[in-house]
Design a protein around this motif. Structure first.
Motif, PDB file in Angstrom:
ATOM      1  N   ARG A 197       0.816  -1.212   0.000  1.00 14.41           N
ATOM      2  CA  ARG A 197       0.000   0.000   0.000  1.00 14.41           C
ATOM      3  C   ARG A 197       0.855   1.269   0.000  1.00 14.41           C
ATOM      4  NH1 ARG A 197      -3.081  -3.401   3.494  1.00 14.41           N
ATOM      5  NH2 ARG A 197      -2.186  -2.433   5.345  1.00 14.41           N
ATOM      6  N   LEU A 198       2.168   1.115   0.141  1.00 13.34           N
ATOM      7  CA  LEU A 198       3.069   2.263   0.149  1.00 13.34           C
ATOM      8  C   LEU A 198       3.307   2.781  -1.269  1.00 13.34           C
ATOM      9  CD1 LEU A 198       5.800   0.886   2.583  1.00 13.34           C
ATOM     10  CD2 LEU A 198       4.049   2.594   3.109  1.00 13.34           C
ATOM     11  N   SER A 199       3.816   3.994  -1.342  1.00 12.71           N
ATOM     12  CA  SER A 199       4.208   4.550  -2.642  1.00 12.71           C
ATOM     13  C   SER A 199       5.403   3.765  -3.177  1.00 12.71           C
ATOM     14  CB  SER A 199       4.591   6.024  -2.500  1.00 12.71           C
ATOM     15  OG  SER A 199       5.814   6.136  -1.780  1.00 12.71           O
ATOM     16  N   GLN A 200       5.652   3.902  -4.473  1.00  8.77           N
ATOM     17  CA  GLN A 200       6.795   3.215  -5.084  1.00  8.77           C
ATOM     18  C   GLN A 200       8.094   3.638  -4.411  1.00  8.77           C
ATOM     19  OE1 GLN A 200       7.035   0.766  -7.422  1.00  8.77           O
ATOM     20  NE2 GLN A 200       9.219   0.813  -7.063  1.00  8.77           N
ATOM     21  N   ALA A 201       8.240   4.911  -4.125  1.00  7.93           N
ATOM     22  CA  ALA A 201       9.461   5.403  -3.485  1.00  7.93           C
ATOM     23  C   ALA A 201       9.643   4.780  -2.098  1.00  7.93           C
ATOM     24  CB  ALA A 201       9.428   6.925  -3.387  1.00  7.93           C
ATOM     25  N   ASP A 202       8.562   4.705  -1.325  1.00 12.70           N
ATOM     26  CA  ASP A 202       8.656   4.109   0.008  1.00 12.70           C
ATOM     27  C   ASP A 202       8.941   2.618  -0.063  1.00 12.70           C
ATOM     28  OD1 ASP A 202       8.313   6.512   1.310  1.00 12.70           O
ATOM     29  OD2 ASP A 202       6.177   6.211   1.701  1.00 12.70           O
TER      30      ASP A 202
ATOM     31  N   TRP B 151      12.628   2.257  -0.818  1.00 12.38           N
ATOM     32  CA  TRP B 151      13.411   2.525   0.383  1.00 12.38           C
ATOM     33  C   TRP B 151      13.354   1.334   1.332  1.00 12.38           C
ATOM     34  CZ3 TRP B 151      11.867   2.661   5.465  1.00 12.38           C
ATOM     35  CH2 TRP B 151      12.835   3.074   6.379  1.00 12.38           C
ATOM     36  N   LEU B 152      12.148   0.810   1.556  1.00 11.73           N
ATOM     37  CA  LEU B 152      11.973  -0.317   2.466  1.00 11.73           C
ATOM     38  C   LEU B 152      12.773  -1.530   1.992  1.00 11.73           C
ATOM     39  CD1 LEU B 152      10.634  -1.570   4.945  1.00 11.73           C
ATOM     40  CD2 LEU B 152       8.639  -2.077   3.502  1.00 11.73           C
ATOM     41  N   ALA B 153      12.725  -1.806   0.704  1.00 10.56           N
ATOM     42  CA  ALA B 153      13.479  -2.945   0.165  1.00 10.56           C
ATOM     43  C   ALA B 153      14.969  -2.768   0.413  1.00 10.56           C
ATOM     44  CB  ALA B 153      13.193  -3.100  -1.327  1.00 10.56           C
ATOM     45  N   GLN B 154      15.483  -1.564   0.169  1.00  8.95           N
ATOM     46  CA  GLN B 154      16.903  -1.298   0.409  1.00  8.95           C
ATOM     47  C   GLN B 154      17.254  -1.506   1.881  1.00  8.95           C
ATOM     48  OE1 GLN B 154      18.461  -1.458  -2.707  1.00  8.95           O
ATOM     49  NE2 GLN B 154      19.828  -0.143  -1.582  1.00  8.95           N
TER      50      GLN B 154
ATOM     51  N   LEU C  63      15.718  -3.396   4.056  1.00  5.45           N
ATOM     52  CA  LEU C  63      15.634  -4.811   4.411  1.00  5.45           C
ATOM     53  C   LEU C  63      16.835  -5.587   3.887  1.00  5.45           C
ATOM     54  CD1 LEU C  63      11.836  -5.460   3.822  1.00  5.45           C
ATOM     55  CD2 LEU C  63      13.022  -5.422   6.016  1.00  5.45           C
ATOM     56  N   LEU C  64      17.306  -5.213   2.698  1.00  2.62           N
ATOM     57  CA  LEU C  64      18.446  -5.909   2.112  1.00  2.62           C
ATOM     58  C   LEU C  64      19.763  -5.502   2.755  1.00  2.62           C
ATOM     59  CD1 LEU C  64      17.471  -5.812  -1.663  1.00  2.62           C
ATOM     60  CD2 LEU C  64      17.524  -7.813  -0.168  1.00  2.62           C
ATOM     61  N   HIS C  65      19.835  -4.254   3.207  1.00  2.00           N
ATOM     62  CA  HIS C  65      21.083  -3.730   3.769  1.00  2.00           C
ATOM     63  C   HIS C  65      20.789  -2.963   5.044  1.00  2.00           C
ATOM     64  CE1 HIS C  65      22.753  -4.816  -0.077  1.00  2.00           C
ATOM     65  NE2 HIS C  65      21.862  -4.068  -0.687  1.00  2.00           N
ATOM     66  N   PRO C  66      20.491  -3.684   6.120  1.00  2.00           N
ATOM     67  CA  PRO C  66      20.165  -2.993   7.368  1.00  2.00           C
ATOM     68  C   PRO C  66      21.342  -2.167   7.864  1.00  2.00           C
ATOM     69  CG  PRO C  66      20.380  -5.358   7.746  1.00  2.00           C
ATOM     70  CD  PRO C  66      20.496  -5.128   6.271  1.00  2.00           C
ATOM     71  N   PRO C  67      21.052  -1.040   8.502  1.00  2.00           N
ATOM     72  CA  PRO C  67      22.136  -0.211   9.034  1.00  2.00           C
ATOM     73  C   PRO C  67      22.963  -1.002  10.043  1.00  2.00           C
ATOM     74  CG  PRO C  67      19.966   0.789   9.443  1.00  2.00           C
ATOM     75  CD  PRO C  67      19.738  -0.528   8.796  1.00  2.00           C
ATOM     76  N   GLY C  68      24.242  -0.784   9.992  1.00  2.21           N
ATOM     77  CA  GLY C  68      25.110  -1.432  10.967  1.00  2.21           C
ATOM     78  C   GLY C  68      25.424  -2.884  10.667  1.00  2.21           C
ATOM     79  N   ASP C  69      25.121  -3.360   9.431  1.00  2.00           N
ATOM     80  CA  ASP C  69      25.449  -4.759   9.150  1.00  2.00           C
ATOM     81  C   ASP C  69      26.934  -4.925   8.827  1.00  2.00           C
ATOM     82  OD1 ASP C  69      25.725  -3.929   6.527  1.00  2.00           O
ATOM     83  OD2 ASP C  69      24.354  -5.406   5.690  1.00  2.00           O
ATOM     84  N   GLY C  70      27.652  -3.799   8.751  1.00  3.91           N
ATOM     85  CA  GLY C  70      29.097  -3.854   8.568  1.00  3.91           C
ATOM     86  C   GLY C  70      29.544  -4.063   7.138  1.00  3.91           C
ATOM     87  N   SER C  71      28.630  -4.208   6.204  1.00  2.00           N
ATOM     88  CA  SER C  71      29.009  -4.439   4.821  1.00  2.00           C
ATOM     89  C   SER C  71      29.411  -3.137   4.148  1.00  2.00           C
ATOM     90  CB  SER C  71      27.858  -5.057   4.033  1.00  2.00           C
ATOM     91  OG  SER C  71      27.508  -6.303   4.563  1.00  2.00           O
ATOM     92  N   THR C  72      30.521  -3.199   3.463  1.00  5.46           N
ATOM     93  CA  THR C  72      30.938  -2.049   2.664  1.00  5.46           C
ATOM     94  C   THR C  72      30.401  -2.237   1.250  1.00  5.46           C
ATOM     95  OG1 THR C  72      32.985  -3.077   1.901  1.00  5.46           O
ATOM     96  CG2 THR C  72      33.079  -1.850   3.997  1.00  5.46           C
TER      97      THR C  72
END
Length: 82
Positions: free
Chosen positions: A14-19, A22-25, A27-36
């Motif tokens: 139900r979210l906008s395409q932009a949201d 953002w959500l997908a990004q 979920l795929l790359h949570p903050p602090g996962d340490g990946s560069t």
């Protein structure tokens, strides 16, 4: 009652395409996962190589695009009738 993954998916749809992007990004790359960025690129390169190796070795069967699209159309039509 806790939210299920299905509930979350329905809410996300139900979210906008932009949201949703953002959500997908997030979920795929949570903050602090340490990946560069380099580590993520290397991981994707390895995944691509693995998949291509599976195709080249015959471990997976490729499905023509026309078949995939026809199957998707049939599934959508079936859900519309339900």
């Amino acid at each position: 009652m806790p939210m299920t993954a299905q509930d979350l998916l329905e809410a996300a749809n139900r979210l906008s395409q932009a949201d949703r992007s953002w959500l997908a990004q997030e979920l795929l790359h949570p903050p602090g996962d340490g990946s560069t960025e380099a580590e993520l690129e290397a991981a994707w390169s390895n995944e691509i190589k693995r998949r291509l190796d599976e195709i080249d070795s015959g471990a997976v069967q490729m499905i023509p695009l026309e078949e995939v699209l026809a199957d998707m159309d049939a599934r959508i039509a079936a859900k519309s009738r339900a």
